[in-house]
Design a protein around this motif. Sequence first.
Motif, PDB file in Angstrom:
ATOM      1  N   ALA A   7       1.022  -1.221  -0.169  1.00 59.77           N
ATOM      2  CA  ALA A   7       0.118   0.196  -0.064  1.00 59.77           C
ATOM      3  C   ALA A   7       0.928   1.276   0.044  1.00 59.77           C
ATOM      4  N   ALA A   8       1.832   1.356   0.745  1.00 62.66           N
ATOM      5  CA  ALA A   8       2.614   2.581   1.134  1.00 62.66           C
ATOM      6  C   ALA A   8       3.437   2.608  -0.364  1.00 62.66           C
ATOM      7  N   ASP A   9       4.009   1.740  -0.718  1.00 68.30           N
ATOM      8  CA  ASP A   9       4.866   1.791  -2.014  1.00 68.30           C
ATOM      9  C   ASP A   9       3.904   2.451  -3.198  1.00 68.30           C
ATOM     10  N   LYS A  10       2.763   2.374  -3.264  1.00 65.38           N
ATOM     11  CA  LYS A  10       1.912   2.787  -4.475  1.00 65.38           C
ATOM     12  C   LYS A  10       1.417   4.593  -4.436  1.00 65.38           C
ATOM     13  N   ILE A  11       2.007   4.902  -3.166  1.00 65.34           N
ATOM     14  CA  ILE A  11       1.391   6.223  -3.105  1.00 65.34           C
ATOM     15  C   ILE A  11       2.602   7.063  -3.405  1.00 65.34           C
ATOM     16  N   PRO A  12       2.274   8.233  -4.036  1.00 63.09           N
ATOM     17  CA  PRO A  12       3.743   9.210  -4.450  1.00 63.09           C
ATOM     18  C   PRO A  12       4.075  10.007  -2.965  1.00 63.09           C
ATOM     19  N   MET A  13       5.163  10.254  -2.865  1.00 61.63           N
ATOM     20  CA  MET A  13       5.895  10.838  -1.462  1.00 61.63           C
ATOM     21  C   MET A  13       5.888   9.848  -0.572  1.00 61.63           C
ATOM     22  N   VAL A  14       4.890   9.274  -0.193  1.00 64.28           N
ATOM     23  CA  VAL A  14       4.945   8.125   0.701  1.00 64.28           C
ATOM     24  C   VAL A  14       5.960   7.152   0.391  1.00 64.28           C
ATOM     25  N   ASP A  15       5.856   6.779  -0.915  1.00 64.01           N
ATOM     26  CA  ASP A  15       6.822   5.483  -1.467  1.00 64.01           C
ATOM     27  C   ASP A  15       8.367   6.040  -1.279  1.00 64.01           C
ATOM     28  N   SER A  16       8.694   7.283  -1.449  1.00 58.88           N
ATOM     29  CA  SER A  16       9.946   7.636  -1.057  1.00 58.88           C
ATOM     30  C   SER A  16      10.312   7.490   0.436  1.00 58.88           C
ATOM     31  N   ILE A  17       9.605   8.110   1.135  1.00 57.30           N
ATOM     32  CA  ILE A  17       9.892   7.729   2.633  1.00 57.30           C
ATOM     33  C   ILE A  17       9.885   6.430   2.886  1.00 57.30           C
ATOM     34  N   ASN A  18       8.880   5.533   2.341  1.00 54.02           N
ATOM     35  CA  ASN A  18       8.932   3.982   2.713  1.00 54.02           C
ATOM     36  C   ASN A  18      10.375   3.607   2.290  1.00 54.02           C
ATOM     37  N   ASP A  19      10.957   3.964   1.015  1.00 55.25           N
ATOM     38  CA  ASP A  19      12.019   3.502   0.630  1.00 55.25           C
ATOM     39  C   ASP A  19      13.347   3.824   1.609  1.00 55.25           C
ATOM     40  N   TRP A  20      13.321   5.028   2.260  1.00 53.56           N
ATOM     41  CA  TRP A  20      14.276   5.495   3.361  1.00 53.56           C
ATOM     42  C   TRP A  20      14.261   4.306   4.393  1.00 53.56           C
ATOM     43  N   ILE A  21      12.988   4.156   5.091  1.00 54.86           N
ATOM     44  CA  ILE A  21      12.871   3.111   6.033  1.00 54.86           C
ATOM     45  C   ILE A  21      13.223   1.684   5.646  1.00 54.86           C
ATOM     46  N   GLN A  22      12.988   1.439   4.379  1.00 57.94           N
ATOM     47  CA  GLN A  22      13.304   0.233   4.117  1.00 57.94           C
ATOM     48  C   GLN A  22      14.964  -0.119   3.559  1.00 57.94           C
ATOM     49  N   THR A  23      15.664   0.842   3.812  1.00 62.11           N
ATOM     50  CA  THR A  23      16.990   0.903   3.575  1.00 62.11           C
ATOM     51  C   THR A  23      17.733  -0.024   4.372  1.00 62.11           C
ATOM     52  N   VAL A  24      17.212  -0.130   5.585  1.00 58.89           N
ATOM     53  CA  VAL A  24      17.513  -1.303   6.688  1.00 58.89           C
ATOM     54  C   VAL A  24      17.125  -2.391   6.412  1.00 58.89           C
ATOM     55  N   GLY A  39       3.532  11.793 -10.105  1.00 55.43           N
ATOM     56  CA  GLY A  39       3.061  10.764  -9.091  1.00 55.43           C
ATOM     57  C   GLY A  39       2.160   9.792  -9.720  1.00 55.43           C
ATOM     58  N   ALA A  40       1.840   9.982 -10.967  1.00 56.74           N
ATOM     59  CA  ALA A  40       1.111   8.755 -11.715  1.00 56.74           C
ATOM     60  C   ALA A  40       1.817   7.541 -11.872  1.00 56.74           C
ATOM     61  N   ALA A  41       3.061   7.487 -12.062  1.00 61.78           N
ATOM     62  CA  ALA A  41       3.894   6.344 -12.391  1.00 61.78           C
ATOM     63  C   ALA A  41       4.013   5.343 -11.161  1.00 61.78           C
ATOM     64  N   ALA A  42       3.811   5.978  -9.867  1.00 59.31           N
ATOM     65  CA  ALA A  42       4.095   5.234  -8.559  1.00 59.31           C
ATOM     66  C   ALA A  42       3.244   3.881  -8.420  1.00 59.31           C
ATOM     67  N   PRO A  43       2.016   3.937  -8.706  1.00 58.16           N
ATOM     68  CA  PRO A  43       1.349   2.640  -8.520  1.00 58.16           C
ATOM     69  C   PRO A  43       1.607   1.708  -9.798  1.00 58.16           C
ATOM     70  N   VAL A  44       1.943   1.978 -10.774  1.00 57.82           N
ATOM     71  CA  VAL A  44       2.315   1.193 -11.964  1.00 57.82           C
ATOM     72  C   VAL A  44       3.860   0.546 -11.771  1.00 57.82           C
ATOM     73  N   VAL A  45       4.428   1.477 -11.317  1.00 61.97           N
ATOM     74  CA  VAL A  45       6.013   0.764 -11.170  1.00 61.97           C
ATOM     75  C   VAL A  45       6.197   0.135 -10.063  1.00 61.97           C
ATOM     76  N   SER A  46       5.372   0.400  -9.042  1.00 63.70           N
ATOM     77  CA  SER A  46       5.323  -0.432  -7.872  1.00 63.70           C
ATOM     78  C   SER A  46       4.826  -1.760  -8.179  1.00 63.70           C
ATOM     79  N   THR A  47       3.568  -1.732  -8.883  1.00 62.12           N
ATOM     80  CA  THR A  47       3.012  -3.068  -9.306  1.00 62.12           C
ATOM     81  C   THR A  47       4.067  -4.023 -10.150  1.00 62.12           C
ATOM     82  N   VAL A  48       4.731  -3.569 -11.111  1.00 58.55           N
ATOM     83  CA  VAL A  48       5.930  -4.140 -11.677  1.00 58.55           C
ATOM     84  C   VAL A  48       6.865  -4.638 -10.897  1.00 58.55           C
ATOM     85  N   GLU A  49       7.128  -3.803 -10.016  1.00 62.55           N
ATOM     86  CA  GLU A  49       8.288  -4.307  -8.968  1.00 62.55           C
ATOM     87  C   GLU A  49       7.902  -5.410  -8.351  1.00 62.55           C
TER      88      GLU A  49
END
Length: 203
Positions: free
Chosen positions: A62-79, A142-152
Amino acid sequence: MFEILTGTGLSAAAGLNAFIPMLILGLLDRYTDLVQLPAEWSWLGNGWVLLIVGLLLVLEIAADKIPMVDSINDWIQTVIRPAAGGIVFGSGVSSETVTVSDPDAFFGGDAWIPVVMGIVIAFAVHLVKMMTRPVLNAATVGAAAPVVSTVEDTASLSLALAAVLLPALVIVVIAAVVLGLWLLYRRFRRPGVRRSSVPRSRF
């Protein structure tokens, strides 16, 4: 050789989504004969662990498909993603699967080596994901976020399944993912098309 491909596929999958390969390994160990985790990694098949990982996976998706939230999530997921990569590489190469019948043959007693390799691979994949997502979001508002996230997520699932069931496909899937991310980054990192320089009419 299959051990390396299995571990690489699982840890690369963790670099895209930390919880998909962990859930795949745990479910296959608990409910099928396709994976037999060794005693030191058997906790992955525990019911409570599977429930927690499943809930974390839902939040991650869910978090990875929301613009801006996905970037924050990526920083958290660095660990989290590199740690998950170490776990799935270590557990994957030491498990008996449909393609690996002698998991200790490659690494022997050096159990820390596959864990470190998994951390490095997952971290490298995570960095690529982390660098490309803001560029795509900015280029598409931000339109690419849900599409790219689904692909990932799809790529992570494909890598995890291929790593366990048919490790030879891991190379193909990784190559396809890298090529796809590179093409998307190259396409959207360019500045917008400049307006025509035709002079305006004075009338």
